[in-house]
Design a protein around this motif. Sequence first.
Motif, PDB file in Angstrom:
ATOM      1  N   GLY A  11      46.458 -76.056  14.549  1.00  0.00           N
ATOM      2  CA  GLY A  11      45.857 -77.264  15.117  1.00  0.00           C
ATOM      3  C   GLY A  11      44.338 -77.312  15.061  1.00  0.00           C
ATOM      4  N   PHE A  12      43.728 -76.372  14.347  1.00  0.00           N
ATOM      5  CA  PHE A  12      42.261 -76.433  14.229  1.00  0.00           C
ATOM      6  C   PHE A  12      41.870 -77.486  13.197  1.00  0.00           C
ATOM      7  CE2 PHE A  12      43.035 -72.152  15.797  1.00  0.00           C
ATOM      8  CZ  PHE A  12      42.089 -72.040  16.801  1.00  0.00           C
ATOM      9  N   VAL A  65      38.507 -77.364  20.011  1.00  0.00           N
ATOM     10  CA  VAL A  65      38.538 -75.973  19.544  1.00  0.00           C
ATOM     11  C   VAL A  65      37.944 -75.870  18.138  1.00  0.00           C
ATOM     12  CG1 VAL A  65      40.421 -74.948  20.864  1.00  0.00           C
ATOM     13  CG2 VAL A  65      40.952 -76.314  18.852  1.00  0.00           C
ATOM     14  N   ARG A  66      37.261 -74.795  17.889  1.00  0.00           N
ATOM     15  CA  ARG A  66      36.722 -74.508  16.555  1.00  0.00           C
ATOM     16  C   ARG A  66      37.250 -73.144  16.128  1.00  0.00           C
ATOM     17  NH1 ARG A  66      35.206 -79.244  17.096  1.00  0.00           N
ATOM     18  NH2 ARG A  66      33.181 -79.882  17.874  1.00  0.00           N
ATOM     19  N   GLY A  67      37.741 -73.071  14.902  1.00  0.00           N
ATOM     20  CA  GLY A  67      38.238 -71.791  14.403  1.00  0.00           C
ATOM     21  C   GLY A  67      37.099 -71.026  13.759  1.00  0.00           C
ATOM     22  N   LEU A  68      36.756 -69.903  14.371  1.00  0.00           N
ATOM     23  CA  LEU A  68      35.615 -69.119  13.904  1.00  0.00           C
ATOM     24  C   LEU A  68      36.066 -68.073  12.885  1.00  0.00           C
ATOM     25  CD1 LEU A  68      32.569 -68.615  14.480  1.00  0.00           C
ATOM     26  CD2 LEU A  68      33.284 -66.994  16.232  1.00  0.00           C
ATOM     27  N   ARG A 128      44.700 -68.817  20.361  1.00  0.00           N
ATOM     28  CA  ARG A 128      44.911 -70.262  20.471  1.00  0.00           C
ATOM     29  C   ARG A 128      45.774 -70.575  21.692  1.00  0.00           C
ATOM     30  NH1 ARG A 128      46.190 -74.745  21.107  1.00  0.00           N
ATOM     31  NH2 ARG A 128      46.192 -76.524  19.678  1.00  0.00           N
ATOM     32  N   ASN A 129      46.876 -69.837  21.843  1.00  0.00           N
ATOM     33  CA  ASN A 129      47.783 -70.074  22.969  1.00  0.00           C
ATOM     34  C   ASN A 129      47.157 -69.661  24.284  1.00  0.00           C
ATOM     35  OD1 ASN A 129      49.675 -71.059  21.210  1.00  0.00           O
ATOM     36  ND2 ASN A 129      50.672 -69.059  20.923  1.00  0.00           N
ATOM     37  N   CYS A 130      46.464 -68.555  24.248  1.00  0.00           N
ATOM     38  CA  CYS A 130      45.806 -68.060  25.454  1.00  0.00           C
ATOM     39  C   CYS A 130      44.808 -69.097  25.961  1.00  0.00           C
ATOM     40  CB  CYS A 130      45.105 -66.743  25.122  1.00  0.00           C
ATOM     41  SG  CYS A 130      43.988 -66.168  26.384  1.00  0.00           S
ATOM     42  N   LEU A 131      44.024 -69.642  25.041  1.00  0.00           N
ATOM     43  CA  LEU A 131      43.023 -70.626  25.468  1.00  0.00           C
ATOM     44  C   LEU A 131      43.668 -71.905  25.973  1.00  0.00           C
ATOM     45  CD1 LEU A 131      40.173 -70.073  22.923  1.00  0.00           C
ATOM     46  CD2 LEU A 131      40.026 -69.957  25.412  1.00  0.00           C
ATOM     47  N   GLU A 132      44.759 -72.293  25.311  1.00  0.00           N
ATOM     48  CA  GLU A 132      45.451 -73.490  25.767  1.00  0.00           C
ATOM     49  C   GLU A 132      45.909 -73.306  27.212  1.00  0.00           C
ATOM     50  OE1 GLU A 132      47.548 -75.550  22.928  1.00  0.00           O
ATOM     51  OE2 GLU A 132      49.022 -76.393  24.306  1.00  0.00           O
ATOM     52  N   ARG A 133      46.511 -72.148  27.495  1.00  0.00           N
ATOM     53  CA  ARG A 133      46.957 -71.851  28.872  1.00  0.00           C
ATOM     54  C   ARG A 133      45.780 -71.839  29.837  1.00  0.00           C
ATOM     55  NH1 ARG A 133      49.915 -67.867  26.441  1.00  0.00           N
ATOM     56  NH2 ARG A 133      48.475 -66.255  27.147  1.00  0.00           N
ATOM     57  N   ARG A 134      44.699 -71.201  29.403  1.00  0.00           N
ATOM     58  CA  ARG A 134      43.524 -71.105  30.284  1.00  0.00           C
ATOM     59  C   ARG A 134      42.967 -72.488  30.620  1.00  0.00           C
ATOM     60  NH1 ARG A 134      40.715 -66.086  30.582  1.00  0.00           N
ATOM     61  NH2 ARG A 134      41.847 -64.423  29.535  1.00  0.00           N
ATOM     62  N   ARG A 177      38.873 -83.240  14.994  1.00  0.00           N
ATOM     63  CA  ARG A 177      37.606 -82.715  14.477  1.00  0.00           C
ATOM     64  C   ARG A 177      36.616 -82.526  15.606  1.00  0.00           C
ATOM     65  NH1 ARG A 177      35.069 -84.369   9.062  1.00  0.00           N
ATOM     66  NH2 ARG A 177      33.269 -84.656  10.425  1.00  0.00           N
ATOM     67  N   GLY A 178      36.660 -83.403  16.590  1.00  0.00           N
ATOM     68  CA  GLY A 178      35.759 -83.270  17.728  1.00  0.00           C
ATOM     69  C   GLY A 178      34.309 -83.428  17.340  1.00  0.00           C
ATOM     70  N   ASP A 179      33.982 -84.551  16.706  1.00  0.00           N
ATOM     71  CA  ASP A 179      32.579 -84.794  16.355  1.00  0.00           C
ATOM     72  C   ASP A 179      31.778 -85.109  17.606  1.00  0.00           C
ATOM     73  OD1 ASP A 179      32.255 -84.677  13.364  1.00  0.00           O
ATOM     74  OD2 ASP A 179      33.999 -86.007  13.508  1.00  0.00           O
ATOM     75  N   SER A 180      30.495 -84.812  17.538  1.00  0.00           N
ATOM     76  CA  SER A 180      29.623 -85.062  18.680  1.00  0.00           C
ATOM     77  C   SER A 180      29.419 -86.550  18.867  1.00  0.00           C
ATOM     78  CB  SER A 180      28.269 -84.389  18.448  1.00  0.00           C
ATOM     79  OG  SER A 180      27.431 -84.589  19.557  1.00  0.00           O
ATOM     80  N   LEU A 181      29.370 -86.980  20.122  1.00  0.00           N
ATOM     81  CA  LEU A 181      29.027 -88.369  20.407  1.00  0.00           C
ATOM     82  C   LEU A 181      27.507 -88.520  20.499  1.00  0.00           C
ATOM     83  CD1 LEU A 181      31.764 -89.086  23.112  1.00  0.00           C
ATOM     84  CD2 LEU A 181      31.799 -89.740  20.696  1.00  0.00           C
ATOM     85  N   ASN A 182      26.804 -87.392  20.445  1.00  0.00           N
ATOM     86  CA  ASN A 182      25.336 -87.454  20.498  1.00  0.00           C
ATOM     87  C   ASN A 182      24.779 -87.632  19.092  1.00  0.00           C
ATOM     88  OD1 ASN A 182      22.865 -87.347  22.020  1.00  0.00           O
ATOM     89  ND2 ASN A 182      22.484 -85.354  21.089  1.00  0.00           N
ATOM     90  N   ILE A 183      24.737 -88.883  18.628  1.00  0.00           N
ATOM     91  CA  ILE A 183      24.278 -89.103  17.259  1.00  0.00           C
ATOM     92  C   ILE A 183      23.065 -90.031  17.228  1.00  0.00           C
ATOM     93  CG2 ILE A 183      26.318 -88.618  15.887  1.00  0.00           C
ATOM     94  CD1 ILE A 183      27.026 -91.682  16.285  1.00  0.00           C
TER      95      ILE A 183
END
Length: 346
Positions: A99-100, A52-55, A322-328, A340-346
């Motif tokens: 949790g972001f 998740v990213r907090g926009l 946040r909760n809505c997306l977790e449920r979804r 942080r969820g860094d990209s593995l495409n490096i």
Amino acid sequence: MKELIDKLKENRTLSKREWVALIEGRSPALADYLYDAARSVRHRYYGHDVYVRGLIEFTNYCRNDCLYCGIRKSNSNVSRYRLTEEQILSCCDTGYQLGFRTFVLQGGEDGCYDDSRLGSIISDIKTRWPDCALTLSIGERSYDSYQYLYDAGADRYLLRHETFNAGHYARLHPPLLKAEVRQECLWNLKKIGYQVGTGFMVGSPYQTAEHLAEDMLFIKKLDPQMIGIGPFISHHDTPFAGHPSGTLELTLFMLGLLRLMIPKVLLPATTALGTIHPKGRELGILAGANVVMPNLSPTTVRKDYALYDNKICTGDEAAECRNCLERRMESIGYHVVTARGDSLNI
Ligand code: 5AD
Ligand code: FES
């Protein structure tokens, strides 16, 4: 057509002619075949995790006049706002507790945020939350400015190329904006060391399968860490008011193709996808996406950052999204993770 998907899976690339054939020759059965393959590579690298990213949409002032965009400068019906640094930090504070571990500062091209002002916001965020990644999405700037903001602590940068084809680009933008300049910005960002995201709208006015094929070739060459795509959705106060929106079906198909082309890329199921269909984001994840980007902006300004009509979540608090997306995500067997969820495409 299945052979082309197998070939893409094998070689991670196709020729322009093959991309066009695949996009034009798609069918529901082919799409299912594609999503199966896309999910299997996604699971290999990212499991069932969803990042998740907090926009934080911190300004809706914009010097540009892109024909598709609801906050274009000539739309005088927009109520313009800027968040103060305190408001931005307070969004991060809320986000951190939810949790972001990545914050995305997105805004129009607003001259009010010069390098020094942005630099101090960036370094304040990074000092207070050193375990978080900071992403910028603030449009075209000079090489030196990108360097300055990187040195201030920004980790990632999102700048969709929108469409690679110069002729198509010119039909979506005012004459001052050039496809070439846009692409140059992306190469600069990459050179500086940012984790870079590009992307395009699906179903934008006048878009053809050839244009999408060129987008795929450009993205392959750029080899970005993130790719943001979503359907074009018309905004009633723009020159494209009457144009039909992009479809769920084509957007999902492009997501699947992108996952196979760059297996380790970070691929969001975007808010625009959630706007054109109630299960759009879930379907995006099932087509190969692995990121969602809920909004952390204060609810008081949400509706004023309307790039397109009927945008979802404009009345919901950060915690609700946040909760809505977790449920979804749980409903389809995936899990939102605190990372942080860094990209593995490096
Ligand atoms: N429909 C869908 N996406 C849009 N964007 C801007 N306007 C629209 C619209 N009408 C996208 C652009 C931009 C991103 C921030 O939002 O691709 O890069
Ligand atoms: Fe915002 Fe569901 S994600 S209310």
